[in-house]
Every structure is written in structure tokens, then in C-alpha cells.
Enzyme design. Structure first.
Site: not given
Ligand code: ADP
Ligand code: MG
Length: 456
Positions: A121, A226
Site C-alpha cells: 500500500k 473510517d
């Protein structure tokens, strides 16, 4: 952003040395003066400008001559530094296809020597919504510039630290493998983001499992912030895995209640709409902790017994400083107001593309794996790995550079003479008309840099 790692194979030691010099210069310069790059890189036979030209050609650096002649790293340049370091460490040997485009990241499959697949990532803070709010951010207002690479590095560091800690505490998260600069390497989750799932065998059970995670996180002193259908992966057996942690906060955060309720709401809304669970009464109504028709009651932060301190302890153990944590929190906090869970309708247009790409990405690496490292390089490189990291930039402050360095003046003069000669020859030099006035450097600083650079 396209990540073409082909060029990585052809970059020389000098290329990486100069690229690292630009990165180091960015510790206290938004745009690193060419002379400073040259001084930091100290290539034995000169030639920094030629190398810079090559880096420019590959879009690894950006040239700016608006104030003085200088360079900054591009995201691609930063990607290359991180990838090179991780390859040197033996974490992976090849970069495969892109499997996800997050709000602020690019996700790729990578392969290691024995052929197993991991996920890389690359954090890209400032790419989307954050950019729009940059000018409004209080703590950015005091700066003339802000370094997105620095924030992306913090995001990666924080994500890695959390993933590791959560895994150690038995949470279903990817295995955190390694981290460098803005890049986190983790295990591949064989599943789909919940947003792509149209049907579940037992939506109630999955709903309960997911809510249970939120509660368990809070018991550990954490709020995800989130927690929504984009950041929950689900596999064929309907096993749930949480991802995406850079924005997590402690339950002692002053807005903890609001973040917790928002996470809960996202899950309620999604399950109510997508799987028709009758949860309406409890949506947007945190005080309603009565049992709903599905037999569950809405979790309430105040009634969860929490072990505050987990977050600080784990982050401190990871080397994440208080200051870095504060910077990150401020940044993420303001961004959070823009990042809400989806109302499916609203999101459909934007998401479709991502979904298609993600579905496509579920196949494992195909033949287009780019081998990014030759064997002959490997032995030497494995012995040495560069850990260069951006630290917080300090805008235009060049106080560190003060001092009288005869050696530097000599070198700069030589460089200028070369640049003038190049102009006379009609050649285009990278040194600009607006030459940067370097005020010298500290030798201890230089020797530290040299030590780090010699590792490329
Ligand atoms: P962002 O922070 O930008 O939202 P995420 O960490 O949520 O990035 O990842 C974006 C997408 O990439 C996810 O929705 C998922 O499809 C994919 N992804 C991320 N991590 C993994 C992983 N470990 N295994 C498989 N897919 C992943
Ligand atoms: Mg995400």
C-alpha cells in the site's frame, strides 16, 4: 497513478544516490537547490546534473526554477526509494498489478522470492479531498509549504503500527509485514470489500460480527474512524477482515463519541439498505440502545469499559513520536469531516469504476510481473539498505545551512564555472539563472548524510 517499475531496473547506484540526496534535502527545503543536491550526493566524479536529468526524464523528480533552481521528489521518486529499500531487504522481489485505488493510496500486489503474494500500500495523502481543504487547515496556514511526502510517511508508519498491534491482540486484520517511507507491505486478504457484496448467507451474523469488532476496538481504547463498507473485507466463508488504519484515534479523543457513533451509523445504514435489515430506529440515534427487531442493541461508547492508553503505548513502541502523532491527528481529523460512509446512491457513480477494477484485481498475479532486480545486484544490495526517511520539513527555513564551509564554497564555485561553461557551449544546463544562495553546511550533518548515502 501509474506505477511503472520498469525504470527501476535501469537506475544506477548514482541515480539512487542523487534521488536520496533530493529526499534528504527535502528535510528542510520544499524545493531542494541543485547545488545542495550536488553537495549531498557528492558523486566522486561529479555528474549530479546529468543524473538529475535522467531522474527528470523518468519523472522521479520535479524541476522548479521559480525562486531558484531546484528539485523535489515526485511521488514516483518516493515510490522508487521505498520499493528499492524493501527489495533490498528481501521483503519482495516483484511488483504486480494494481488491485485497489483507495481515497489516498494505491494498492499493488507484490511477489516475493518463493512466489507468494503480498500487498503493497503506497500512501498518497493530499491526493484527493485533503488537497481541497489544505488552505483551510489551521496548522498548515502557518507554513508556507507542506510536505505531503512527510504526511504520507506518517500515515504508513501509523497504519503499520496499528496493524501489528491489532494483529497481536487477535483482531482480524492483514498481517503487517514491513514498512518503509510511505509504503506498507501486508498479507493479501482473499476476499472482497463489503461494498462489492450483493448477497450474504447470513447478513445478521455478519452485521453482529462487524459491530462486535467496533465494540472490541473500543474496549482496547480505539476508534477506527473510517469503519465502513470500503474498509471491511469479507471472504467466501463470510469471515470479516478490517483494513485501513491511519485515521484511528483513542477513545480519550475529545471527539471520540462522535467518531464512534459515526462508525456505528455507517454499518447500520449500510446493512439496512443493502441487506434490508430493519435497523431504522437506531440509525442516527445513538441514545436508542433498545433492542431492534433483529434482536441487537446499538452499541454505546459510554457503556463500553475501555482500556485507554493502548493507542499511545503501541504507537510509542513503534517509534511514532508524540509530535508525529499530533501532526497526523490534526491532518486526519480535519479530513475526516469529508470522509463519510456511503449512501449507496450518492456513491454509485464514483465507485463503479473502482469496483470493476477491484473485481478484476481479485485474480492473482498474472504473467506481467515485473522483475525489478537482477541477481548480480542483489548480493551487494542486501548487505546494505537505506533507511532514509523524510522528517518534518520546515518550510523556507535554512538556518541549518548556516556556517562557513570553505570546501563547499570551492565546490560551488567549480559548479558555477561548469554551468557557465555549459551555457557558453550552448548546452542547456540544469543550473538556473536564479541560483540558490547556499550558506554552507555543517560537517557533522554532511558526514551523517554520507554514511546514509553510501548504502545505495
Ligand atoms: P485507502 O486508505 O486509500 O482507503 P485501503 O487500505 O482502504 O486504502 O485499500 C483500498 C482498497 O485496496 C481496498 O478497498 C481493497 O479493495 C484493497 N486492499 C487493501 N488492502 C488489501 C489487502 N491486504 N488485501 C487485499 N486487498 C486489499
Ligand atoms: Mg479505505
Amino acid at each position: 497513478m501509474k506505477l511503472d517499475v520498469d525504470a527501476l531496473r535501469y537506475l544506477s547506484k548514482d541515480d539512487f544516490r542523487v534521488l536520496t540526496a533530493v529526499e534528504m534535502g527535502m528535510r528542510n527545503h520544499e524545493i531542494v537547490p541543485s547545488e545542495l543536491v550536488d553537495r549531498i550526493a557528492s558523486l566522486k566524479h561529479g555528474g549530479t546534473y546529468k543524473v538529475l536529468k535522467n531522474l527528470l526524464k523518468h519523472k522521479l523528480v520535479h524541476h522548479d526554477s521559480s525562486k531558484y533552481d531546484g528539485f523535489r521528489l515526485t511521488y514516483l521518486g518516493y515510490d522508487f526509494l521505498a520499493i528499492k529499500t524493501l527489495v533490498n531487504r528481501g521483503v519482495f522481489t516483484a511488483v504486480g498489478r494494481q488491485i485497489g485505488v483507495g481515497k489516498e493510496s494505491d494498492i499493488f500486489e507484490v511477489a516475493n522470492e518463493d512466489g507468494s503474494i503480498l500487498v503493497m500500500k503506497l500512501h498518497r495523502l493530499g491526493r484527493t479531498s485533503f488537497r481541497a481543504v489544505k488552505s483551510k487547515r489551521d496548522y498548515l496556514r502557518h507554513r508556507r509549504s507542506y510536505n505531503w511526502l512527510y504526511l504520507s510517511r506518517l500515515a504508513a508508519l501509523k497504519e503499520f503500527a496499528f496493524m501489528k498491534a491489532l494483529e497481536e491482540h487477535g483482531f482480524p486484520v492483514p498481517n503487517a509485514v514491513d514498512c518503509n517511507r510511505h509504503c506498507v507491505v501486508m498479507s493479501l486478504i482473499h476476499g472482497y470489500p463489503l461494498v462489492q457484496v450483493r448477497e450474504l448467507q447470513s447478513p445478521e451474523a455478519v452485521f453482529e460480527r462487524i459491530l462486535g469488532l467496533l465494540v472490541r476496538l473500543a474496549e482496547h481504547g480505539l476508534i477506527h474512524c473510517d469503519f465502513n463498507e470500503f474498509n471491511i473485507m469479507i471472504d467466501e466463508e463470510e469471515k470479516v477482515t478490517m483494513i485501513d488504519f491511519p485515521q484511528m484515534v483513542s477513545v480519550s479523543h475529545r471527539n471520540a463519541q462522535m467518531y464512534f457513533d459515526r462508525d456505528v451509523d455507517c454499518i447500520y445504514k449500510f446493512f439496512s439498505k443493502r441487506f434490508n435489515l430493519s435497523l431504522e430506529e437506531q440509525i442516527d440515534n445513538p441514545d436508542n440502545s433498545e433492542e431492534d427487531s433483529e434482536g441487537s442493541s446499538r452499541p454505546c461508547l459510554s457503556s463500553i469499559s475501555k482500556s485507554v492508553g493502548f493507542l499511545d503505548k503501541e504507537l510509542a513502541a513503534s517509534g511514532f513520536t508524540r509530535k508525529e502523532q499530533d501532526d497526523m491527528d490534526k491532518f486526519v481529523e480535519e479530513g475526516k469531516d469529508n470522509d463519510i460512509c456511503s449512501d449507496e446512491e450518492e456513491n454509485s457513480a464514483g465507485m463503479d469504476e473502482t469496483i470493476v477494477r477491484d473485481v478484476d484485481s481479485l485474480h492473482l498475479l498474472d504473467q506481467q510481473v515485473h522483475l525489478i532486480k537482477g541477481d548480480e545486484e542483489k548480493n551487494e544490495e542486501n548487505r546494505q539498505s537505506c533507511e532514509g526517511q523524510l522528517s518534518e520539513p520546515c518550510g523556507e527555513d535554512e538556518s541549518e545551512e548556516n556556517g562557513n564551509d570553505a570546501e563547499l564554497v570551492k565546490r560551488l564555485n567549480k559548479q558555477r564555472r561548469r554551468a557557465i561553461a555549459a551555457v557558453h557551449r550552448g548546452g542547456k544546463t540544469l543550473a538556473s539563472r536564479n541560483s540558490y544562495k547556499d550558506k554552507g553546511g555543517r560537517s557533522s550533518h554532511n558526514s551523517k548524510i554520507q554514511k546514509q548515502l553510501s548504502s545505495w
